[in-house]
Design a protein around this motif. Structure first.
Motif, mmCIF file in Angstrom:
data_model
loop_
_atom_site.group_PDB
_atom_site.id
_atom_site.type_symbol
_atom_site.label_atom_id
_atom_site.label_comp_id
_atom_site.label_asym_id
_atom_site.label_seq_id
_atom_site.Cartn_x
_atom_site.Cartn_y
_atom_site.Cartn_z
ATOM 1 N N GLU A 46 54.854 14.766 58.394
ATOM 2 C CA GLU A 46 53.993 13.544 57.941
ATOM 3 C C GLU A 46 52.078 14.345 57.846
ATOM 4 O O GLU A 46 51.585 14.828 58.421
ATOM 5 C CB GLU A 46 53.991 12.221 59.321
ATOM 6 C CG GLU A 46 53.507 13.018 60.181
ATOM 7 C CD GLU A 46 53.816 12.552 61.754
ATOM 8 O OE1 GLU A 46 54.512 11.235 62.010
ATOM 9 O OE2 GLU A 46 53.246 13.039 62.912
ATOM 10 N N GLY A 47 51.984 12.769 57.183
ATOM 11 C CA GLY A 47 50.584 12.836 56.930
ATOM 12 C C GLY A 47 49.917 12.690 57.833
ATOM 13 O O GLY A 47 49.393 11.604 58.795
ATOM 14 N N VAL A 48 48.724 13.681 58.046
ATOM 15 C CA VAL A 48 47.789 13.475 59.575
ATOM 16 C C VAL A 48 46.627 13.121 58.857
ATOM 17 O O VAL A 48 45.753 11.866 59.217
ATOM 18 C CB VAL A 48 46.908 14.722 60.082
ATOM 19 C CG1 VAL A 48 46.331 14.512 60.741
ATOM 20 C CG2 VAL A 48 48.550 15.408 61.195
ATOM 21 N N GLY A 49 45.576 13.763 57.795
ATOM 22 C CA GLY A 49 44.455 12.964 57.444
ATOM 23 C C GLY A 49 43.702 13.543 55.718
ATOM 24 O O GLY A 49 45.176 14.549 55.645
ATOM 25 N N SER A 50 43.123 13.335 55.371
ATOM 26 C CA SER A 50 42.605 14.389 54.070
ATOM 27 C C SER A 50 41.073 13.952 53.840
ATOM 28 O O SER A 50 40.752 13.145 54.802
ATOM 29 C CB SER A 50 43.644 13.873 52.818
ATOM 30 O OG SER A 50 43.208 12.359 52.979
ATOM 31 N N ILE A 51 40.879 15.132 53.562
ATOM 32 C CA ILE A 51 39.072 15.175 52.362
ATOM 33 C C ILE A 51 39.118 15.357 50.938
ATOM 34 O O ILE A 51 40.000 15.804 51.026
ATOM 35 C CB ILE A 51 38.206 15.606 53.886
ATOM 36 C CG1 ILE A 51 36.518 15.951 53.251
ATOM 37 C CG2 ILE A 51 38.808 17.254 53.391
ATOM 38 C CD1 ILE A 51 35.562 16.620 54.624
ATOM 39 N N MET A 52 38.675 14.732 50.650
ATOM 40 C CA MET A 52 38.009 14.929 49.402
ATOM 41 C C MET A 52 36.880 15.804 49.088
ATOM 42 O O MET A 52 36.385 16.153 49.711
ATOM 43 C CB MET A 52 38.024 13.193 48.373
ATOM 44 C CG MET A 52 38.798 12.085 48.560
ATOM 45 S SD MET A 52 40.455 12.343 48.365
ATOM 46 C CE MET A 52 39.789 11.998 46.711
ATOM 47 N N SER A 53 37.120 15.859 47.782
ATOM 48 C CA SER A 53 35.962 17.248 47.077
ATOM 49 C C SER A 53 34.932 16.580 47.273
ATOM 50 O O SER A 53 33.359 16.953 47.297
ATOM 51 C CB SER A 53 36.387 17.605 45.895
ATOM 52 O OG SER A 53 36.146 15.850 45.080
ATOM 53 N N GLY A 54 34.209 15.101 47.135
ATOM 54 C CA GLY A 54 33.228 14.697 47.596
ATOM 55 C C GLY A 54 32.976 14.414 48.809
ATOM 56 O O GLY A 54 31.910 13.662 49.007
ATOM 57 N N GLY A 55 33.737 14.864 50.048
ATOM 58 C CA GLY A 55 33.507 14.674 51.675
ATOM 59 C C GLY A 55 34.509 13.413 51.955
ATOM 60 O O GLY A 55 34.507 12.892 53.485
ATOM 61 N N GLY A 56 34.348 12.732 51.541
ATOM 62 C CA GLY A 56 35.477 10.458 51.838
ATOM 63 C C GLY A 56 35.914 12.055 52.647
ATOM 64 O O GLY A 56 37.862 12.417 51.951
ATOM 65 N N TYR A 58 40.034 9.778 54.898
ATOM 66 C CA TYR A 58 40.936 9.128 55.631
ATOM 67 C C TYR A 58 42.302 9.692 56.657
ATOM 68 O O TYR A 58 42.623 10.692 56.297
ATOM 69 C CB TYR A 58 41.742 9.289 54.320
ATOM 70 C CG TYR A 58 42.673 8.049 54.331
ATOM 71 C CD1 TYR A 58 44.298 8.345 53.876
ATOM 72 C CD2 TYR A 58 42.220 6.717 54.108
ATOM 73 C CE1 TYR A 58 45.145 6.909 54.480
ATOM 74 C CE2 TYR A 58 43.343 5.252 53.884
ATOM 75 C CZ TYR A 58 44.638 5.999 54.235
ATOM 76 O OH TYR A 58 45.243 4.203 54.164
ATOM 77 N N TYR A 59 42.763 8.933 57.362
ATOM 78 C CA TYR A 59 42.923 9.336 58.197
ATOM 79 C C TYR A 59 44.169 8.613 58.328
ATOM 80 O O TYR A 59 44.457 7.359 58.312
ATOM 81 C CB TYR A 59 42.519 9.223 59.910
ATOM 82 C CG TYR A 59 41.572 10.382 59.434
ATOM 83 C CD1 TYR A 59 40.196 9.726 59.852
ATOM 84 C CD2 TYR A 59 41.440 12.026 60.217
ATOM 85 C CE1 TYR A 59 39.485 10.474 59.452
ATOM 86 C CE2 TYR A 59 40.191 12.489 60.532
ATOM 87 C CZ TYR A 59 38.745 12.171 59.677
ATOM 88 O OH TYR A 59 38.031 12.598 59.984
ATOM 89 N N ALA A 60 45.463 8.719 59.454
ATOM 90 C CA ALA A 60 46.621 8.021 59.298
ATOM 91 C C ALA A 60 46.530 7.200 60.447
ATOM 92 O O ALA A 60 45.655 7.770 61.608
ATOM 93 C CB ALA A 60 48.065 8.518 59.745
ATOM 94 N N ASP A 61 46.687 5.959 60.217
ATOM 95 C CA ASP A 61 46.733 4.400 61.820
ATOM 96 C C ASP A 61 47.034 4.992 63.135
ATOM 97 O O ASP A 61 45.828 5.338 64.481
ATOM 98 C CB ASP A 61 47.186 3.468 61.353
ATOM 99 C CG ASP A 61 46.890 2.784 59.309
ATOM 100 O OD1 ASP A 61 47.387 2.147 59.558
ATOM 101 O OD2 ASP A 61 45.285 3.177 59.038
ATOM 102 N N PHE A 62 47.724 5.866 63.147
ATOM 103 C CA PHE A 62 48.691 6.652 64.472
ATOM 104 C C PHE A 62 47.718 7.597 64.837
ATOM 105 O O PHE A 62 47.966 7.358 66.393
ATOM 106 C CB PHE A 62 50.031 6.872 63.869
ATOM 107 C CG PHE A 62 50.341 8.198 63.586
ATOM 108 C CD1 PHE A 62 50.347 8.338 62.125
ATOM 109 C CD2 PHE A 62 50.235 9.095 64.170
ATOM 110 C CE1 PHE A 62 50.737 9.799 61.887
ATOM 111 C CE2 PHE A 62 49.497 11.010 63.574
ATOM 112 C CZ PHE A 62 50.188 11.142 62.290
ATOM 113 N N LEU A 63 46.685 8.135 64.704
ATOM 114 C CA LEU A 63 45.573 8.299 65.513
ATOM 115 C C LEU A 63 44.540 8.500 65.921
ATOM 116 O O LEU A 63 44.569 7.771 67.220
ATOM 117 C CB LEU A 63 45.178 9.909 63.646
ATOM 118 C CG LEU A 63 46.085 10.535 63.316
ATOM 119 C CD1 LEU A 63 44.901 11.332 62.840
ATOM 120 C CD2 LEU A 63 46.477 11.309 64.465
ATOM 121 N N GLN A 64 44.672 7.347 65.983
ATOM 122 C CA GLN A 64 43.651 5.925 67.080
ATOM 123 C C GLN A 64 42.522 7.281 66.539
ATOM 124 O O GLN A 64 42.348 6.953 67.931
ATOM 125 C CB GLN A 64 44.240 5.843 68.145
ATOM 126 C CG GLN A 64 45.703 4.963 67.930
ATOM 127 C CD GLN A 64 46.927 4.099 68.887
ATOM 128 O OE1 GLN A 64 46.641 5.228 70.236
ATOM 129 N NE2 GLN A 64 46.914 3.080 69.458
#
Length: 125
Positions: A46-56, A58-64
């Motif tokens: 399952e995905g936890v989160g990600s970071i773009m080359s530009g720095g943005g 994104y996180y999974a909702d379940f992490l709270q």
């Protein structure tokens, strides 16, 4: 050839913290997106989160809000700071990269081409 190496896993008590590291053989900006994933025994990755080359990020909702992704461009490192850890966070954690948008979304494993070997995180008292 892209090489990703995760480190920083270990055994932590519930409520504790860990910081995982992902070393990328290319520069930090040598990818379109870097994602963190985890896989517990008997469960799908399952995905936890990600970071773009530009720095943005994104996180999974379940992490709270318990996990944070950051990076050190000078060192070519990406980090996953994990706080208030729970037993259900026990899993092998992976980082992965992709060089372009695939349309699968930031938390879909199919969106990524290159994977590290993973690092074990165990949360137990």
């Amino acid at each position: 050839q892209v090489q990703l190496v995760e480190s920083g896993g270990g055994l932590v008590q519930p409520g504790g913290s860990l910081r995982l590291s992902c070393a990328n053989s290319r520069s930090t900006l040598g990818y379109y997106r870097l994602g963190w994933f985890r896989q517990a025994p008997g469960k799908e990755r399952e995905g936890v989160g990600s970071i773009m080359s530009g720095g943005g990020t994104y996180y999974a909702d379940f992490l709270q809000g318990r996990f944070t992704i950051s990076r050190d461009n000078a060192k070519g490192m990406v980090y996953l700071q994990m706080n208030n850890l729970k037993p259900e966070d026990t899993a092998i954690y992976y980082c992965a990269t992709v060089d372009f948008e695939t349309g699968w979304g930031p938390l879909n494993a199919r969106a990524y081409d290159y994977w590290g070997q993973g690092t074990q995180v165990t949360i137990s008292s």
